[in-house]
Design an enzyme around this catalytic site. Structure first.
Site, PDB file in Angstrom:
ATOM      1  N   CYS A 154     -17.086 -19.706 -39.288  1.00 55.82           N
ATOM      2  CA  CYS A 154     -17.162 -19.572 -37.960  1.00 55.82           C
ATOM      3  C   CYS A 154     -16.470 -17.773 -37.661  1.00 55.82           C
ATOM      4  CB  CYS A 154     -16.747 -20.939 -37.124  1.00 55.82           C
ATOM      5  SG  CYS A 154     -17.658 -22.162 -37.552  1.00 55.82           S
ATOM      6  N   CYS A 167      -9.447 -23.239 -29.762  1.00 56.92           N
ATOM      7  CA  CYS A 167      -9.961 -22.717 -28.507  1.00 56.92           C
ATOM      8  C   CYS A 167      -9.643 -23.699 -27.758  1.00 56.92           C
ATOM      9  CB  CYS A 167      -9.603 -21.858 -27.798  1.00 56.92           C
ATOM     10  SG  CYS A 167     -11.830 -21.452 -28.389  1.00 56.92           S
ATOM     11  N   LYS A 196     -10.426 -12.822 -36.805  1.00 60.58           N
ATOM     12  CA  LYS A 196      -8.882 -13.508 -37.626  1.00 60.58           C
ATOM     13  C   LYS A 196      -9.924 -12.539 -39.200  1.00 60.58           C
ATOM     14  CE  LYS A 196      -8.213 -17.629 -35.180  1.00 60.58           C
ATOM     15  NZ  LYS A 196      -9.157 -17.271 -33.351  1.00 60.58           N
ATOM     16  N   ASP A 217     -25.011 -21.263 -41.990  1.00 62.40           N
ATOM     17  CA  ASP A 217     -24.459 -22.940 -41.819  1.00 62.40           C
ATOM     18  C   ASP A 217     -23.474 -22.547 -42.212  1.00 62.40           C
ATOM     19  OD1 ASP A 217     -23.456 -24.727 -40.176  1.00 62.40           O
ATOM     20  OD2 ASP A 217     -25.637 -25.723 -40.001  1.00 62.40           O
ATOM     21  N   ASP A 247     -11.582 -22.224 -37.542  1.00 58.28           N
ATOM     22  CA  ASP A 247     -11.270 -21.880 -36.081  1.00 58.28           C
ATOM     23  C   ASP A 247     -13.188 -22.249 -35.637  1.00 58.28           C
ATOM     24  OD1 ASP A 247     -10.611 -21.364 -33.713  1.00 58.28           O
ATOM     25  OD2 ASP A 247     -11.502 -18.992 -33.859  1.00 58.28           O
TER      26      ASP A 247
END
Length: 426
Positions: free
Chosen positions: A238, A353, A244, A285, A300
């Protein structure tokens, strides 16, 4: 023009569920200064939406006319300028009336706009002072969650932090002290550089040369939990838009950036080109990706993003508990896939997050309960000392928007993040 765009964008967010970041994207040829003003009006109205609705509602004796649904956004945008922005009252009132007159759905209510906003200019601040922003500007469902997870005092501090526009944080390739001086910023304890008055990002020194990239200080922490990644094969699941991935590539890892969104991956590739960094990019995916084994995996995961309300205040009003329930199912699937991609002895860092425990601590406890091959690698004294303030009793990382009180609200805070480090047993 900017005020019209702000009102239209606010209407699209509130009635159409359009994300804040997308609400102004389809306006070609807009000058940076006008775009910045429109965005500031839009974001301010969303940050203080509950208070604005309460005060404006007190001034509308008969409520909002149902025949003009766009009228609310126009009043909210005008009210945000009058109560919370450095805009002359007469300009906010006059231009809002002009906008009302030139729209066929609100033209018949220009007089109402004039009357309400003039009263708001006279009485608004007094009426606003009688409200508790913790009760008005944080939706009930979020407020209840944060009180349950962190206690009322901390929940109030989170809400207070969310009311302020955050500074711009950047991750630099090297020499943070030097870049802080060049960018008129300051070096944060974790090494990110915080810029208080950034202006147009692309015009800042070092942008075109790829010397740094925009990344909230909290978002820069999860990749660091992997430690020394030089010459390691690392999957960033992701991954888009790639902050990152850039960190891992800069640190010397052989990175495979996986994301299912083609448009977001195009942005990731563009960022890598500008930064002069390389990574393998896989459009897939992540729940189905089978490119392992990897020495390390950084996941993440998609989440409710309630830790980013300082930057994305629309989330509070466009998402609800049902979104969290569906996201937790996806996160569990992603975690299981991440584990399957690891070689024995490999390291997994999971992050979100989100401030919601189900998307952080709860996911890790559930993973450890269902998979005996995984063990937690708690953070501690051997890790970066700058992380010590954010380590939980379980050894995970948890940042809150109200952390890092550094004087003025604009200098303080960081996004709310959770991260945990685990290892696959040999």
């Amino acid at each position: 023009m900017p005020r019209l765009l702000a009102a239209d964008a606010l209407d699209r967010v509130l009635r159409g569920g359009v994300p804040l970041d997308e609400a102004l994207q389809d306006v070609p040829g807009l000058e940076p200064r006008d775009r910045a003003l429109a965005f500031n009006i839009l974001a301010t109205a969303l940050r203080r939406l509950g208070s604005l609705r309460a005060v404006i509602g007190q001034l509308l004796e008969r409520g909002l006319p149902k025949s003009a649904p766009k009228l609310e956004a126009l009043l909210l945008a005008g009210g945000a300028q009058i109560l919370f922005m450095d805009v002359p009252d007469h300009a906010a009132v006059g231009l809002s009336v002009e906008i009302a007159r030139h729209d066929r759905t609100t033209g018949g209510f220009a007089g109402l706009v004039n009357a309400v906003l003039r009263r708001l200019a006279r009485e608004g601040k007094e009426r606003l002072a009688a409200l508790d922003p913790f009760l008005t500007d944080t939706p009930d469902w979020l407020r209840a969650r944060w009180i349950a997870a962190y206690g009322e005092e901390k929940a109030r501090a989170i809400a207070a932090a969310n009311a302020h526009q955050p500074a711009l944080d950047v991750t630099v390739k090297s020499d943070p002290e030097g870049w802080a001086q060049r960018l008129s910023g300051e070096v944060l304890p974790t090494g990110s550089v915080r810029i208080l008055e950034a202006g147009q990002v692309r015009a800042l020194p070092g942008f075109d040369d790829g010397d740094w990239w925009v990344q909230d200080a909290a978002a820069a922490l999860p990749a660091r939990l992997l430690g020394d990644v030089r010459c390691l094969r690392v999957a960033d699941l992701c991954a888009a838009p790639g902050g990152k991935t850039a960190q891992l590539a800069q640190a010397g890892a052989a990175v495979v950036a996986v994301d299912r969104s083609g448009p977001r991956l195009r942005r990731l590739r563009e960022n890598l080109v500008r930064l002069r960094l390389t990574a393998e990019v896989a459009e897939a995916d992540a729940t189905l990706y089978d490119g392992g084994p990897f020495d390390a995996v950084l996941l993440d995961a998609p989440c409710s993003a309630t830790g980013t309300l300082r930057r994305h205040p629309d989330i509070a009003w466009t998402k609800g508990p049902g979104d969290i329930a569906s996201l937790t199912l996806l996160q569990a699937r992603l975690l299981d896939r991440a584990v399957s991609l690891l070689r024995p002895g490999g390291t997994l860092v999971y992050s979100t997050c989100s401030l919601e425990p189900e998307e952080g601590e709860g996911q890790i406890e559930a993973l450890l309960a269902r998979n005996s091959d995984m063990e937690r690698l708690p953070l501690g004294e051997k890790d970066d000392a700058a992380l010590a303030a954010f380590i939980t009793p379980q050894g995970d990382l948890r940042t809150l928007p109200c952390d890092w009180v550094r004087g003025e609200p604009e200098r303080s805070g960081l996004d709310g993040f959770f991260a945990a480090r685990l290892r696959k047993r040999n």
